[in-house]
Motif scaffolding. Structure first.
Motif, PDB file in Angstrom:
ATOM      1  N   ASP A  47       8.970 -13.237   3.109  1.00 56.85           N
ATOM      2  CA  ASP A  47       9.351 -12.715   1.898  1.00 56.85           C
ATOM      3  C   ASP A  47       8.079 -12.332   0.786  1.00 56.85           C
ATOM      4  O   ASP A  47       8.127 -11.069   0.415  1.00 56.85           O
ATOM      5  CB  ASP A  47      10.372 -13.367   1.146  1.00 56.85           C
ATOM      6  N   LEU A  48       7.138 -13.153   0.674  1.00 56.32           N
ATOM      7  CA  LEU A  48       5.916 -12.826  -0.218  1.00 56.32           C
ATOM      8  C   LEU A  48       5.354 -11.569   0.465  1.00 56.32           C
ATOM      9  O   LEU A  48       4.902 -10.773  -0.206  1.00 56.32           O
ATOM     10  CB  LEU A  48       5.140 -14.046  -0.172  1.00 56.32           C
ATOM     11  N   VAL A  49       5.034 -11.668   1.691  1.00 60.86           N
ATOM     12  CA  VAL A  49       4.302 -10.778   2.483  1.00 60.86           C
ATOM     13  C   VAL A  49       4.905  -9.464   2.294  1.00 60.86           C
ATOM     14  O   VAL A  49       4.149  -8.182   1.992  1.00 60.86           O
ATOM     15  CB  VAL A  49       4.120 -11.008   4.149  1.00 60.86           C
ATOM     16  N   LYS A  50       6.131  -9.540   2.822  1.00 59.05           N
ATOM     17  CA  LYS A  50       6.718  -8.076   2.420  1.00 59.05           C
ATOM     18  C   LYS A  50       6.900  -7.361   1.183  1.00 59.05           C
ATOM     19  O   LYS A  50       6.632  -6.210   0.805  1.00 59.05           O
ATOM     20  CB  LYS A  50       8.541  -8.101   2.888  1.00 59.05           C
ATOM     21  N   THR A  51       7.180  -8.168   0.099  1.00 57.30           N
ATOM     22  CA  THR A  51       7.154  -7.911  -1.264  1.00 57.30           C
ATOM     23  C   THR A  51       5.817  -7.537  -1.843  1.00 57.30           C
ATOM     24  O   THR A  51       5.807  -6.322  -2.399  1.00 57.30           O
ATOM     25  CB  THR A  51       7.722  -9.075  -2.272  1.00 57.30           C
ATOM     26  N   ALA A  52       4.674  -8.166  -1.372  1.00 54.06           N
ATOM     27  CA  ALA A  52       3.355  -7.724  -1.804  1.00 54.06           C
ATOM     28  C   ALA A  52       3.035  -6.455  -0.946  1.00 54.06           C
ATOM     29  O   ALA A  52       2.469  -5.536  -1.506  1.00 54.06           O
ATOM     30  CB  ALA A  52       2.506  -8.828  -1.361  1.00 54.06           C
ATOM     31  N   SER A  53       3.303  -6.401   0.440  1.00 51.41           N
ATOM     32  CA  SER A  53       2.846  -5.240   1.023  1.00 51.41           C
ATOM     33  C   SER A  53       3.512  -3.873   0.435  1.00 51.41           C
ATOM     34  O   SER A  53       3.078  -2.855   0.133  1.00 51.41           O
ATOM     35  CB  SER A  53       3.662  -5.322   2.325  1.00 51.41           C
ATOM     36  N   ASP A  54       4.964  -4.060  -0.093  1.00 51.02           N
ATOM     37  CA  ASP A  54       5.774  -2.978  -0.550  1.00 51.02           C
ATOM     38  C   ASP A  54       4.998  -2.603  -1.954  1.00 51.02           C
ATOM     39  O   ASP A  54       4.791  -1.460  -2.249  1.00 51.02           O
ATOM     40  CB  ASP A  54       7.061  -3.431  -0.810  1.00 51.02           C
ATOM     41  N   ARG A  55       4.549  -3.625  -2.705  1.00 45.25           N
ATOM     42  CA  ARG A  55       3.923  -3.132  -4.092  1.00 45.25           C
ATOM     43  C   ARG A  55       2.611  -2.618  -3.987  1.00 45.25           C
ATOM     44  O   ARG A  55       2.219  -1.592  -4.726  1.00 45.25           O
ATOM     45  CB  ARG A  55       3.963  -4.581  -4.963  1.00 45.25           C
ATOM     46  N   LEU A  56       1.968  -3.196  -2.785  1.00 45.43           N
ATOM     47  CA  LEU A  56       0.668  -2.515  -2.583  1.00 45.43           C
ATOM     48  C   LEU A  56       0.753  -1.191  -2.369  1.00 45.43           C
ATOM     49  O   LEU A  56      -0.159  -0.366  -2.867  1.00 45.43           O
ATOM     50  CB  LEU A  56       0.050  -3.411  -1.620  1.00 45.43           C
TER      51      LEU A  56
END
Length: 376
Positions: free
Chosen positions: A144-153
């Protein structure tokens, strides 16, 4: 919102204008990576919602401080409005000055391919701003952290670094010139040595200590380096949603029991996390200690607790009186603490900072300084 002025001010506080990290700190919108966070309130954590209070959001995001984004298995992003949490922080946005310090210890060149840890994605964004996203790989054990961070990046900065969900202590998704972990480990994973290119450098911290370890890969497949004359504290690696339950049974006994051993320490009461070198030396020798403290009027109490059932409780009245120490379990934790303080008193320093580091190809990590040597 005028976040750029605040980001520029933050950059001026944490790096010099001529630093190659000045522009990344001044131009990456940290607040977009931390829209919600947990704020400590005694034993509880209160949810803070940035968009609901924009001024407080910007003030928090562009102050050089760590913002906790996950407590146990409760991410701030998914918490209900007005929520409270209790437990241990398990993810955060590290204070920007510390992220930059870790990157500086890595001695990153313009053509370095780097592996970093994800968290909120802010540190990944700084690396992308400096090197370009094609040279950055960012990993975390939490999907979940990876997906959220990837989307925000992508949404906030347009950066598209390689993102991967994996345990940093296991096999890594490529090879790199630099590995910079803003989580702590013990020992250094063998997989890092396999993933480092010849001459590559790793930077990390030893779990539950303030020790920053830097090491360069050798031709033999190991690495050599040192414990830096610097300090940092990061959350340890985890292999699931949280760190597991604390040793409540140890705490119940340590809270009030007499124990098998009652003595008076020769030194004033110390809370080890307030003395990084002492705590680091103790943690090297006895990994896994947790600490608690309380104050009741003039009476101050410190507890040391270990998963093997060992505990110590030291209580003193005022700041100069020697504490009465109760200890139980298979080890005498406070006695070991006093031995370290004896050494500090006798020699004027402890050998942990500035120690040389040798890591064998199979991952055995040894610290040496003078006649002192310790293998993790």
């Amino acid at each position: 919102m005028d976040w750029r002025t605040r980001a520029m001010r933050l950059a001026g506080e944490v790096v010099r204008p001529e630093s190659r990290w000045h522009e990344p700190v001044a131009t990456v919108p940290r607040h977009e990576f931390v829209p919600r966070w947990w704020q400590s309130d005694g034993d509880a954590w209160l949810l803070r919602d940035g968009p609901a209070a924009p001024d407080a959001w910007l003030e928090a995001a562009y102050t050089d401080q760590t913002l906790v984004t996950r407590v146990d298995a409760c991410p701030a992003d998914h918490a209900a409005p007005g929520a409270m949490a209790s437990g241990t922080p398990t993810s955060s946005s590290t204070l920007p000055s510390l992220v930059v310090r870790m990157y500086r210890h890595a001695m990153i060149a313009e053509n370095s391919d780097v592996l970093v840890t994800t968290g909120t994605g802010y540190g990944t964004a700084l690396a992308c701003a400096r090197l370009g996203d094609a040279r950055v790989t960012s990993i975390d054990v939490d999907a979940d952290l990876v997906k959220t961070a990837s989307d925000r990046l992508v949404l906030v900065t347009g950066y598209r670094p390689q993102m991967a969900v994996c345990d940093i202590t296991g096999e890594l998704p490529g090879t790199y010139d630099r590995i910079i972990a803003t989580v702590s480990v013990r020992p250094v994973p063998v997989s890092w040595l396999s993933a480092l290119r010849p001459g590559g450098r790793l930077v990390t911290t030893i779990a539950a200590t303030g020790l920053i370890l830097t090491a360069d890969k050798t031709n033999e497949g190991g690495a050599t380096g040192r414990i830096e004359w610097d300090r940092a504290g990061f959350m340890p690696t985890r292999h699931g949603a949280d760190y597991g339950p604390p040793a409540d049974d140890v705490w119940q006994e340590a809270a009030e029991a007499d124990g098998e051993d009652v003595t008076t320490s020769r030194y004033p009461l110390l809370y080890p996390p307030d003395a990084w070198d002492v705590m680091s030396m103790l943690e090297l020798q006895i990994p896994g200690i947790t600490y608690r403290r309380s104050m009741d009027g003039d009476n101050r109490t410190v507890w040391l607790l270990h998963p093997d059932g060992s505990w110590a409780r030291a209580t003193a009245r005022g700041f100069l009186d020697s504490p009465t120490v109760h200890q139980g379990g298979p080890r005498r934790l406070w006695t070991d603490l006093d031995r370290i303080r004896n050494r500090l008193n006798r020699e004027g320093a402890l050998p942990v900072y500035g120690a040389q580091v040798t890591i064998t190809p199979n991952g055995t990590t040894t610290l040496t300084r003078g006649s002192w040597s310790f293998t993790l």
